[in-house]
Design an enzyme around this catalytic site. Structure first.
Site, PDB file in Angstrom:
ATOM      1  N   CYS A   1       0.853  -1.188   0.000  1.00 39.69           N
ATOM      2  CA  CYS A   1       0.000   0.000   0.000  1.00 39.69           C
ATOM      3  C   CYS A   1       0.887   1.234   0.000  1.00 39.69           C
ATOM      4  O   CYS A   1       1.908   1.263   0.671  1.00 39.69           O
ATOM      5  CB  CYS A   1      -0.890  -0.028   1.247  1.00 39.69           C
ATOM      6  SG  CYS A   1      -1.956   1.410   1.416  1.00 39.69           S
TER       7      CYS A   1
ATOM      8  N   HIS B   1      -9.392  -3.775  -1.419  1.00 40.85           N
ATOM      9  CA  HIS B   1      -8.335  -3.042  -0.711  1.00 40.85           C
ATOM     10  C   HIS B   1      -8.740  -1.571  -0.530  1.00 40.85           C
ATOM     11  O   HIS B   1      -8.655  -1.022   0.568  1.00 40.85           O
ATOM     12  CB  HIS B   1      -7.015  -3.152  -1.498  1.00 40.85           C
ATOM     13  CG  HIS B   1      -5.872  -2.418  -0.885  1.00 40.85           C
ATOM     14  ND1 HIS B   1      -4.785  -3.051  -0.323  1.00 40.85           N
ATOM     15  CD2 HIS B   1      -5.633  -1.087  -0.745  1.00 40.85           C
ATOM     16  CE1 HIS B   1      -3.940  -2.147   0.143  1.00 40.85           C
ATOM     17  NE2 HIS B   1      -4.424  -0.935  -0.114  1.00 40.85           N
ATOM     18  N   GLU B   2      -9.206  -0.959  -1.619  1.00 41.24           N
ATOM     19  CA  GLU B   2      -9.580   0.463  -1.551  1.00 41.24           C
ATOM     20  C   GLU B   2     -10.842   0.664  -0.703  1.00 41.24           C
ATOM     21  O   GLU B   2     -10.970   1.654   0.012  1.00 41.24           O
ATOM     22  CB  GLU B   2      -9.815   1.026  -2.965  1.00 41.24           C
ATOM     23  CG  GLU B   2      -8.626   0.921  -3.908  1.00 41.24           C
ATOM     24  CD  GLU B   2      -7.349   1.486  -3.333  1.00 41.24           C
ATOM     25  OE1 GLU B   2      -7.413   2.345  -2.422  1.00 41.24           O
ATOM     26  OE2 GLU B   2      -6.269   1.062  -3.775  1.00 41.24           O
TER      27      GLU B   2
ATOM     28  N   HIS C   1     -10.107   1.036   2.838  1.00 39.14           N
ATOM     29  CA  HIS C   1      -9.657   2.391   3.196  1.00 39.14           C
ATOM     30  C   HIS C   1     -10.846   3.293   3.528  1.00 39.14           C
ATOM     31  O   HIS C   1     -10.768   4.139   4.415  1.00 39.14           O
ATOM     32  CB  HIS C   1      -8.874   3.022   2.041  1.00 39.14           C
ATOM     33  CG  HIS C   1      -7.422   2.620   1.989  1.00 39.14           C
ATOM     34  ND1 HIS C   1      -6.542   2.856   3.027  1.00 39.14           N
ATOM     35  CD2 HIS C   1      -6.700   2.016   1.018  1.00 39.14           C
ATOM     36  CE1 HIS C   1      -5.325   2.415   2.685  1.00 39.14           C
ATOM     37  NE2 HIS C   1      -5.401   1.881   1.475  1.00 39.14           N
TER      38      HIS C   1
HETATM   39 ZN    ZN Z   1      -3.861   1.047   0.417  1.00 42.62          ZN
END
Ligand code: ZN
Length: 278
Positions: free
Chosen positions: A197, A239-240, A243
């Protein structure tokens, strides 16, 4: 008469010779044109191939996150799957100041990575501010040689993510902007891949995620879109999406992987100083 004939007789062979020469010259010219064309075509193909290998090499080394084993499964990325065989090649790039934007990638333990992210309003979509933010996020993402970026990673606590599975700015048709996305269904089948990341430079770890997901989102024009993602794109999205919920990939590491990256996390925490949120 002879005087007339002789010149005529002598002219004929010359004329034939000139015609032959002209034909030969014409053929030679055609061959030259064809050869030049082939040369240019081959040069273009080679350049494209080299650039493709280069892109793959770069995206293998320095993406926002990636999995080498996953890459090897990508039919679109057969070239260079053998170029880098170990996860040690993973290295994110800190682009620092990026031309065309003041946005900067925040690093763990910056509080923006853990803060709540607000839903984007219809007004924000209308006034163009989100389109501007997304555009600048792409600039930062490409500069960092990443494939995806969530708004909190540039200190903007909004439910917005951008990504391009190819990581190639020239393939702008592959760019995806997701506004207020939601995962509405997901597979129970999981796979484990290595992720990194941009907010966690110089480290990576294995993360388990659903093989496929179904999502609903708004696009940049505020239109509702429904999509199903599998494989690489499903992983990027998840993954995003994490966030946007204040979750980072290190939260998902198993005990062994977490222990491996803990010294690096400690370094990042120490480097950040006061005010970090673990
Ligand atoms: Zn990331």
């Amino acid at each position: 008469m002879f005087a007339l004939l002789i010149p005529c007789c002598t002219i004929q062979p010359h004329a034939r010779s000139n015609e032959a020469m002209a034909s030969l010259s014409f053929v030679a010219l055609i061959l030259l044109v064809v050869a030049t064309y082939c040369g240019i075509a081959m040069a273009l193909v080679s350049t494209r191939l080299i650039s493709r290998v280069g892109q793959n090499a770069l995206s293998r080394r320095k993406p926002m996150f990636l999995s080498l084993s996953h890459y090897s499964q990508q039919s679109l990325r057969p070239i260079g799957s053998w170029l880098f065989s170990t996860a040690q090649d993973l290295e994110e790039k800190d682009p620092g100041v990026v031309k065309g934007t003041h946005l900067r990638i925040v690093k763990y333990p910056h509080p923006a990575l853990r803060a709540e992210n607000e839903e984007i309003t219809a007004e924000e979509l209308k006034d163009g501010s989100i389109a501007k933010l997304a555009k600048e996020m792409f600039l930062v993402m490409y500069a960092a040689e990443g494939v995806g970026l969530a708004a909190p990673q540039v200190g903007q606590n909004k439910r917005l993510m951008v990504y391009n599975p190819s990581g190639n700015s020239k393939k702008w048709l592959d760019e995806v902007i997701m506004v207020n996305p939601k995962i509405v269904d997901y597979s129970n089948g999981k796979d484990i891949e290595t992720e990194g990341c941009l907010s966690f430079p110089d480290m990576d770890g294995k993360v388990e995620r659903s093989k496929w997901i179904k999502v609903e989102s708004l696009n940049i024009r505020g239109k509702k879109v429904k999509r199903k993602f599998t494989g690489w794109e499903a992983r990027i999205f998840q993954h995003e999406y994490d966030h946007l919920d204040g979750v980072v990939y290190v939260d998902r590491l198993d005990e062994e992987n977490r222990a491996n990256v803990q010294p690096r996390l400690d370094e990042l925490v120490e480097g950040f100083g006061e005010g970090g949120v673990l």
